[in-house]
Scaffold this motif. Structure first.
Motif, short mmCIF file in Angstrom:
data_model
loop_
_atom_site.label_atom_id
_atom_site.label_comp_id
_atom_site.label_asym_id
_atom_site.label_seq_id
_atom_site.Cartn_x
_atom_site.Cartn_y
_atom_site.Cartn_z
N LYS A 593 0.82 -1.23 0.00
CA LYS A 593 0.00 0.00 0.00
C LYS A 593 0.85 1.27 0.00
O LYS A 593 0.30 2.37 0.09
CB LYS A 593 -0.93 0.02 1.22
N ILE A 594 2.16 1.15 -0.03
CA ILE A 594 3.03 2.34 0.02
C ILE A 594 2.95 3.05 -1.33
O ILE A 594 3.05 2.45 -2.39
CB ILE A 594 4.47 1.91 0.34
N ASN A 595 2.78 4.38 -1.26
CA ASN A 595 2.61 5.22 -2.44
C ASN A 595 3.91 5.98 -2.70
O ASN A 595 4.51 6.52 -1.76
CB ASN A 595 1.46 6.20 -2.22
N PRO A 596 4.42 6.06 -3.96
CA PRO A 596 5.64 6.84 -4.23
C PRO A 596 5.52 8.30 -3.84
O PRO A 596 6.47 8.91 -3.36
CB PRO A 596 5.86 6.65 -5.73
N GLY A 597 4.34 8.89 -4.04
CA GLY A 597 4.16 10.29 -3.66
C GLY A 597 4.31 10.49 -2.16
O GLY A 597 4.87 11.50 -1.70
N GLU A 598 3.76 9.55 -1.38
CA GLU A 598 3.88 9.66 0.07
C GLU A 598 5.35 9.56 0.51
O GLU A 598 5.82 10.30 1.37
CB GLU A 598 3.06 8.53 0.72
N VAL A 599 6.12 8.63 -0.12
CA VAL A 599 7.53 8.45 0.24
C VAL A 599 8.33 9.68 -0.13
O VAL A 599 9.17 10.18 0.63
CB VAL A 599 8.09 7.19 -0.44
N GLU A 600 8.05 10.23 -1.34
CA GLU A 600 8.80 11.43 -1.76
C GLU A 600 8.49 12.63 -0.88
O GLU A 600 9.38 13.41 -0.55
CB GLU A 600 8.47 11.73 -3.22
N ALA A 601 7.21 12.78 -0.45
CA ALA A 601 6.86 13.87 0.44
C ALA A 601 7.56 13.72 1.80
O ALA A 601 8.03 14.70 2.40
CB ALA A 601 5.35 13.92 0.63
N LEU A 602 7.67 12.49 2.29
CA LEU A 602 8.35 12.25 3.56
C LEU A 602 9.84 12.58 3.46
O LEU A 602 10.44 13.19 4.35
CB LEU A 602 8.14 10.79 3.97
N LEU A 603 10.50 12.19 2.35
CA LEU A 603 11.91 12.49 2.17
C LEU A 603 12.16 13.99 2.05
O LEU A 603 13.17 14.50 2.55
CB LEU A 603 12.44 11.76 0.93
N SER A 604 11.23 14.69 1.37
CA SER A 604 11.40 16.15 1.20
C SER A 604 11.21 16.89 2.52
O SER A 604 11.72 18.00 2.67
CB SER A 604 10.42 16.66 0.15
N ARG A 605 10.46 16.32 3.48
CA ARG A 605 10.28 16.99 4.78
C ARG A 605 11.49 16.81 5.69
O ARG A 605 11.55 17.43 6.75
CB ARG A 605 9.03 16.42 5.48
N LEU A 606 12.48 15.97 5.31
CA LEU A 606 13.67 15.75 6.14
C LEU A 606 14.92 16.12 5.34
O LEU A 606 15.67 15.25 4.84
CB LEU A 606 13.75 14.28 6.58
#
Length: 636
Positions: A593-606
């Motif tokens: 269920k992991i979404n690429p957009g969600e992962v990219e948003a998480l990486l951009s917040r750190l």
């Protein structure tokens, strides 16, 4: 058997009668019948019976050859079309046959018909064969309904009067049919029917009679309704007599019968029934009426008490409702904060904004209503009652800011009342000065001095009123700000605690994942997880020490913390970085269920932990994410 099918609204009609059946075992008879209709003679299975058939030799002159597979002949199922509400078929009667209009002429406009007269039961039928008889007309049109009378002309038309009005619509469907008597093709035995409305005096007379009957029934119904809704007449007042007077004296003492008894006593007094002989009786009845005043006053006080209790109950309920409205508004304000607002979609944000505005409008309206009720109560109270009310409010209020705001509002109202009083005094002094203007004396001087003093006092009161209003607004703003800061601090503390717990669970999961995926990189993964955990813990400790200065944590949930740990371990063993698709393909092995957009948003917040770089030249240009936690811990 023959069928006449049509659809008119919700009605369906099927006519059936016995017709001459033809034995199918005789092919010559079947070929003769089909040749009379202008069709090539074929059998039921489609084989041609007469190979040398000429279509132009049909017995029915003037009729185009017909296709045996045409809809309506029964050899092929008719197509279902919504544009053709009427399905006309061949009608076989005992002594005649009716053929529907040519389907190729359906595009032509329908024949012109006259306007339907009111209560029409009579139709005009034209185009009859010259050899048509009244029995034939009854046979054809009797299928539509009961026929009351037929008036046939010597020419090729007649008038048919039916027993019911709806049968006229059925008869109109036969308009356009070609009629043929038996199997003859003589001109006197064929014709084309034209059916139209006809105006008859009998129909109009019956319709007028029916309308008059309906009008009488409507008038009767209205009269009965008016009689039912008319209030009953009051009972007549009895005339005065000694017996009635004694009975009224007993009734007037009864609380339940008092209203009716007083009305009778008033009528007797207005009629002039009082004289010297019965004056004592009237005096006793009036005295009995006076004794009910104490009872009525006690009932009034009881009702006033109930009304006050109802007002108090209403006020407390309104206060509770306003408190709930405040909670709902605070929920919408919390949802509008940046950390929650970013996760909603555009449509959800639009709905949240609209709901928040509606709730604020309703809250303000109820708040104004409650303040109006309190203002009316304060206007009715005396100064002592106002002091008691302010003392009780100050004791019962839990929040000091709310009590101060209410005290400032009360002072504002009192200052407004004093200001109105000063204005009234100034107006009175002006009026007196205008009356005594011709006579100048020492009193005028004193009045002018008092007027100037009052004007100065009025200006001072106005300034004080403005200053109190400003202070009230400042207090309210400070109170709201303190509440928001308190709620924000609570949220930050909760987030920090959740982040610590998530980091602990992340550390354990990282160890398990590393043992299962790559045994060789176990030591490096432990070092990375330890460093990231120590860095996040140190950052969280600093945030706990200074909760007001630091922004909210970018890791919102335990799941985000797990993803950060796993991605850090994955990128640590890839020194040249990895694309977001490569990272997601690895993560989707653990959770689909992991979404690429969600992962990219998480990486951009750190940004201190992960860094995005461009590698390659030209068409091979690619964005890759690198782990920079070791450099980030030094900079932070």
């Amino acid at each position: 058997m023959f069928l006449l099918q049509y659809t008119d609204g919700n009605r369906n009609m099927t006519m059936a009668s016995n017709s001459m059946t033809m034995p199918m075992s005789d092919p010559n008879a079947w070929a003769t019948a089909m040749s009379n209709l202008g069709m090539p003679p074929i059998s039921m299975n489609g084989q041609q019976l007469m190979p040398d058939f000429d279509p132009s030799l049909g017995l029915m002159t003037g009729i185009a050859p017909m296709n045996p597979m045409m809809p309506g002949l029964g050899l092929a199922p008719p197509p279902l079309s919504q544009d053709a509400p009427v399905v006309k078929e061949i009608i076989h009667c005992k002594s005649c046959t009716l053929f529907p209009p040519n389907p190729s002429l359906t595009d032509l406009p329908p024949p012109v018909t006259r306007e339907r007269p009111p209560g029409c039961k009579t139709v005009f039928v034209g185009g009859l064969p010259e050899n048509a008889t009244e029995q034939l007309i009854v046979e054809v049109f009797g299928q539509c309904g009961d026929i009351a009378a037929i008036r046939k002309s010597k020419k090729n038309f007649c008038h048919i009067r039916f027993a019911e009005e709806f049968t006229v619509d059925k008869a109109l469907l036969l308009s356009g049919y070609r009629i043929r008597l038996g199997s003859s093709t003589d001109k006197k035995d064929t014709g084309r029917l034209h059916v139209d409305f006809a105006q008859a005096r009998d129909d109009l007379y019956e319709w007028e009679c029916r309308q008059r009957m309906l009008a009488r029934e409507e008038r009767h119904r209205r009269k009965m309704e008016e009689d039912r809704l008319r209030p009953p007449s009051p009972p007549p007042i009895v005339h005065y007599s000694e017996h009635e007077c004694s009975e009224l004296g007993d009734k007037i003492k009864d609380d339940n019968k008092f209203p009716e008894s007083v009305r009778v006593l008033l009528t007797w007094l207005e009629r002039g029934e009082v004289n010297r002989r019965n004056a004592n009786n009237f005096y006793s009845m009036i005295q009995s009426s006076n004794s009910h005043i104490r009872r009525l006053m006690s009932e009034k006080s009881q009702h006033e008490k109930e009304m006050e209790e109802a007002k108090d109950k209403f006020k407390t309920t309104m206060a509770a409702i306003l408190a709930q409205f405040e909670q709902i508004v605070s929920v919408f304000h919390a949802a509008s904060k940046q950390k929650a607002w970013d996760h909603f979609s555009k449509a959800q944000r639009k709905n949240l904004d609209m709901w928040r505005k509606q709730v604020e409008e309703i809250r303000n309206m109820h708040n104004e209503q409650l303040m109006g009720i309190r203002g009316e109560e304060e206007m009715e109270m005396s100064d002592d009652d106002m002091e008691d009310l302010s003392a009780t409010n100050s004791k019962d209020s839990e929040d000091s800011g709310v009590s101060q705001a209410e005290a400032l509002k009360e002072e504002n109202d009192s200052l407004r009342c004093q200001l109105d009083a000063y204005r009234n005094e100034v107006e009175l002094l002006k009026q007196e000065q205008g009356k005594n203007q011709p006579i100048r004396s020492e009193e005028d001087n004193t009045h002018s001095q008092q007027l100037s003093f009052l004007q100065q006092a009025l200006q001072g009161m106005q300034k004080q009123l403005l200053r109190m209003r400003d202070e009230l607004k400042e207090r309210e703003a400070e109170l709201e700000k303190s509440l928001e800061d308190k709620q924000q601090l609570k949220n930050q503390i909760h987030n920090l605690k959740a982040g610590l717990h998530n980091l602990q669970t992340t550390h354990t999961l990282q160890l398990e994942t590393l043992k299962r995926d790559d045994r060789g990189s176990e030591q490096s993964a432990n070092q990375v997880s330890d460093v990231t955990a120590s860095s996040v813990v140190s950052c969280s400790q600093e945030k706990e020490g200074l909760p007001e200065k630091n922004p909210p944590s970018p890791v919102h949930s335990e799941r985000d913390a797990l993803l950060v740990g796993i991605i850090s371990t994955f990128l640590n063993v890839h020194p040249f970085g990895a694309s977001i698709e490569y990272i997601c393909s690895y993560l989707q092995r653990l959770d689909t269920k992991i979404n690429p957009g969600e992962v990219e948003a998480l990486l951009s917040r750190l940004p201190c932990t992960f860094r995005q770089e461009l590698t390659g030249v030209g068409a091979s240009l690619e964005k890759r994410w690198n782990f920079c936690g070791f450099q980030g811990i030094k900079s932070t």
